[in-house]
Design a protein around this motif. Structure first.
Motif, PDB file in Angstrom:
ATOM      1  N   ASP A 361      -2.667 116.036  -3.612  1.00 12.43           N
ATOM      2  CA  ASP A 361      -2.100 116.059  -4.956  1.00 12.43           C
ATOM      3  C   ASP A 361      -3.222 115.845  -5.967  1.00 12.43           C
ATOM      4  OD1 ASP A 361      -0.165 116.026  -7.022  1.00 12.43           O
ATOM      5  OD2 ASP A 361      -0.035 113.842  -6.947  1.00 12.43           O
ATOM      6  N   THR A 387       0.986 119.407  -3.532  1.00 12.36           N
ATOM      7  CA  THR A 387       2.059 119.112  -4.493  1.00 12.36           C
ATOM      8  C   THR A 387       1.569 119.350  -5.930  1.00 12.36           C
ATOM      9  OG1 THR A 387       1.459 116.767  -4.629  1.00 12.36           O
ATOM     10  CG2 THR A 387       3.041 117.390  -2.936  1.00 12.36           C
ATOM     11  N   HIS A 389       1.392 120.496  -9.923  1.00 16.85           N
ATOM     12  CA  HIS A 389       2.192 120.859 -11.081  1.00 16.85           C
ATOM     13  C   HIS A 389       1.724 122.253 -11.513  1.00 16.85           C
ATOM     14  CE1 HIS A 389      -1.247 119.990 -13.620  1.00 16.85           C
ATOM     15  NE2 HIS A 389      -1.190 118.671 -13.396  1.00 16.85           N
ATOM     16  N   LYS A 426       5.838 121.497  -8.456  1.00 17.27           N
ATOM     17  CA  LYS A 426       6.646 120.554  -9.219  1.00 17.27           C
ATOM     18  C   LYS A 426       7.119 121.147 -10.545  1.00 17.27           C
ATOM     19  CE  LYS A 426       3.290 117.487  -8.897  1.00 17.27           C
ATOM     20  NZ  LYS A 426       2.451 116.284  -8.805  1.00 17.27           N
ATOM     21  N   THR A 430      12.017 121.964  -8.739  1.00 14.44           N
ATOM     22  CA  THR A 430      10.843 121.954  -7.860  1.00 14.44           C
ATOM     23  C   THR A 430      11.062 122.866  -6.664  1.00 14.44           C
ATOM     24  OG1 THR A 430      10.108 119.753  -8.518  1.00 14.44           O
ATOM     25  CG2 THR A 430       9.480 120.480  -6.315  1.00 14.44           C
ATOM     26  N   GLY A 455       4.455 111.916 -10.400  1.00 10.39           N
ATOM     27  CA  GLY A 455       3.866 112.768  -9.371  1.00 10.39           C
ATOM     28  C   GLY A 455       3.194 111.954  -8.281  1.00 10.39           C
ATOM     29  N   THR A 459       3.993 112.002  -4.181  1.00 14.06           N
ATOM     30  CA  THR A 459       3.001 112.090  -3.111  1.00 14.06           C
ATOM     31  C   THR A 459       3.273 111.038  -2.037  1.00 14.06           C
ATOM     32  OG1 THR A 459       1.320 112.920  -4.637  1.00 14.06           O
ATOM     33  CG2 THR A 459       0.539 111.943  -2.585  1.00 14.06           C
TER      34      THR A 459
END
Length: 527
Positions: A361, A387, A389, A426, A430, A455, A459
């Motif tokens: 992440d 993960t 954004h 995300k 999502t 966020g 994780t």
């Protein structure tokens, strides 16, 4: 729950009709009656309402004729308006139109804009409108008299129930191209479509009802083509397993969180606590030496490891061996690490040499931006979950954030397939994309979660479940569902504006309890 394209829906119809032998008229009858059932459930005192049914020429219009007939059977005041020449109504729709005629129902033809203007005054006196003009077959933005019709409906203030797809929306895209009916309720047939699930199109669909019209679930699941589904409570509940009374902490996963730098210790703490709140047996945080005492003082539940650092308090490649030597079933890396060259080399070294699954992440993803993206890949025995954004996804793909947002499904699926890893993209709705190309859409979460640190919590949640399930896809799906559900529970108590990332930690336990409580007695009998 599978999400179908228009072509997949047509194939499901074909298989049901031709291969299984269920007549198309039966499916149309089922569709109309299911829409009426939804109307009765959502609009009280229906007998006191005047209803206008607006029907097109195709099967969607045929559904509308069944709806009108069924409402008339309830002794309702129902008016039927066919948009376009009556002579163009054919097939099963024609059959149901003729049945309406034999019952003495009044059917008005609206062949042009003048006729619409004439009859809209009557329609505008109704209490409810059924939109059965276009279904999933629309392939372009509305033109001719249709934008005027849609504009008048939207401006009327009368609630609209859309059949399958609000007229003007294209089933296969989340975009709104031109005018589209803003429905209070959309009753989609057999399975949801992309326009129902992803914004901005989703916003004009109103409340969504998925109607069972008699197409067997096995048919829907076996349709070829892109596999997109919604993460439902029932499906994700099956991932949870009751704990053995004699279990010990070593059976619930050893999670190593590699995170933090000077000034960003909070990111590491949130990720570590989220892993613990998700049931991880043992959690250790590997962080720069100067940050270690800060983190050790923040919580007694996790252990810490100090890593070599540079003058800015960020990790350096000398710490790779220390991380690889740590006892872990899964590594989660990235929150608050920083973006220096030393961090980049450190991240590359850990990812390329780690012998356990890994969750990446934030700054761990930024280490693979641009030309470095080719170095990021999963391999046999080494599952990778990322993960990002939308901004991080854009940097990995080498495109703009706007381009990612224009087609989130393609962005997530493409990167997952090309790099053989799992992508958790995300944002609102999502997405969880798997290496073989399937995509799952999460429906939990709210705008209050648009705040720093959420966020990092995600994780930790995914890593915590990854360590227990040892199933990348299952952990990613369960993680995003519970993360969003915890946010929804927090929002219900605190409101959106006051919600913080730490609140998610507080409500994660409640989210798991609610999900586990949905398990029915005997769910595990066949396992």
């Amino acid at each position: 729950m599978r999400v179908l394209t228009a072509a997949q829906m047509r194939e499901a119809d074909r298989i049901t009709i031709q291969d299984l032998g269920i007549p198309s008229l039966v499916l149309m009858e089922n569709a109309g009656r299911q829409v009426v059932a939804a109307i009765e459930a959502m609009f009280p005192n229906l007998a006191m309402r005047r209803v206008a049914v607006l029907a097109g020429h195709g099967n969607n219009g045929g559904d509308g004729f069944v709806i009108a007939r069924t409402l008339l059977e309830r002794v309702l005041d129902v008016s039927v308006f066919v948009i376009g020449p009556l002579a163009e109504v054919r097939g099963d729709a024609r059959h149901n139109l003729e049945v309406l005629g034999r019952l003495g129902a009044s059917v008005v033809e609206i062949g042009d804009e003048q006729a619409w203007e004439l009859h809209f005054s009557e329609i505008s006196t109704c209490d409810l409108i059924v939109d059965a003009i276009f279904g999933t077959g629309l392939k372009r933005a509305l033109d001719g008299m249709y934008p005027t019709i849609v504009g008048d409906l939207n401006g009327s203030g009368i609630p609209v129930v859309a059949v399958d797809v609000p007229s003007g929306l294209l089933a296969d895209t989340h975009e709104v191209q031109g005018e589209a009916v803003r429905a209070a309720v959309t009753v989609t047939l057999a399975a949801p479509k992309i326009c129902h699930i992803l914004p901005p199109a989703q916003r004009v669909c109103g409340d969504l009802v998925v109607a069972d019209i008699g197409i067997p679930g096995v048919v829907i699941e076996q349709i070829d083509g892109p596999h997109v589904e919604v993460i439902t409570r029932d499906a994700i509940r099956s991932v949870l397993e009751p704990r053995d009374p004699e279990a010990h902490k070593g059976e619930f996963g050893r999670v190593l969180i590699v995170a933090g730098s000077m000034g960003k210790s909070g990111a590491a703490h949130l990720a570590a606590m989220a892993a613990l709140r998700s049931g991880a047996g043992l959690v250790t945080v590997a962080t720069p030496r100067s940050v270690q005492p800060i983190l050790a003082a923040m919580a007694p539940e996790y252990m810490t490891i100090g890593l070599p650092e540079d003058a800015d308090g960020q990790v350096i490649p000398d710490g790779i061996e220390r991380v690889l030597a740590a006892s872990a079933d899964v590594i989660a890396m990235g929150p608050g690490l920083g973006t220096g060259e030393g961090v980049r080399a450190f991240v590359h070294g850990v990812v390329e040499r780690a012998g356990v699954p890994i969750v990446l992440d934030a700054d761990a993803l930024n280490a693979f931006a641009g030309e470095h993206a080719q170095r990021l890949a999963g391999r046999d025995g080494h599952d990778v979950i990322i993960t990002p954004h939308p901004g991080e996804m854009a940097r990995l793909l080498g495109i703009s954030t706007e381009q990612v947002q224009q087609d989130r499904l393609t962005a997530a699926r493409t990167f997952a397939e090309q790099h053989q890893l799992h992508v958790v993209l995300k944002g609102h709705r999502t997405l969880v994309a798997a290496p073989e190309g399937s995509v799952a859409i999460n429906m939990t979460g709210n705008p209050g979660m648009a705040t720093g640190g959420t966020g990092d919590v995600l994780t930790g949640v995914i890593a915590g479940w990854f360590g227990q399930l040892l199933d990348a896809e299952g952990a990613a799906r369960l993680g995003v569902y519970l993360h969003g559900h915890a946010g929804d529970l927090a929002m219900a108590d605190l409101g959106e504006a006051a919600l913080t990332a730490s609140d998610l930690l507080t409500y994660l336990g409640d989210a798991v309890l609610e999900l586990a409580a949905e398990r029915k007695p005997g769910d595990d009998e066949d396992e």
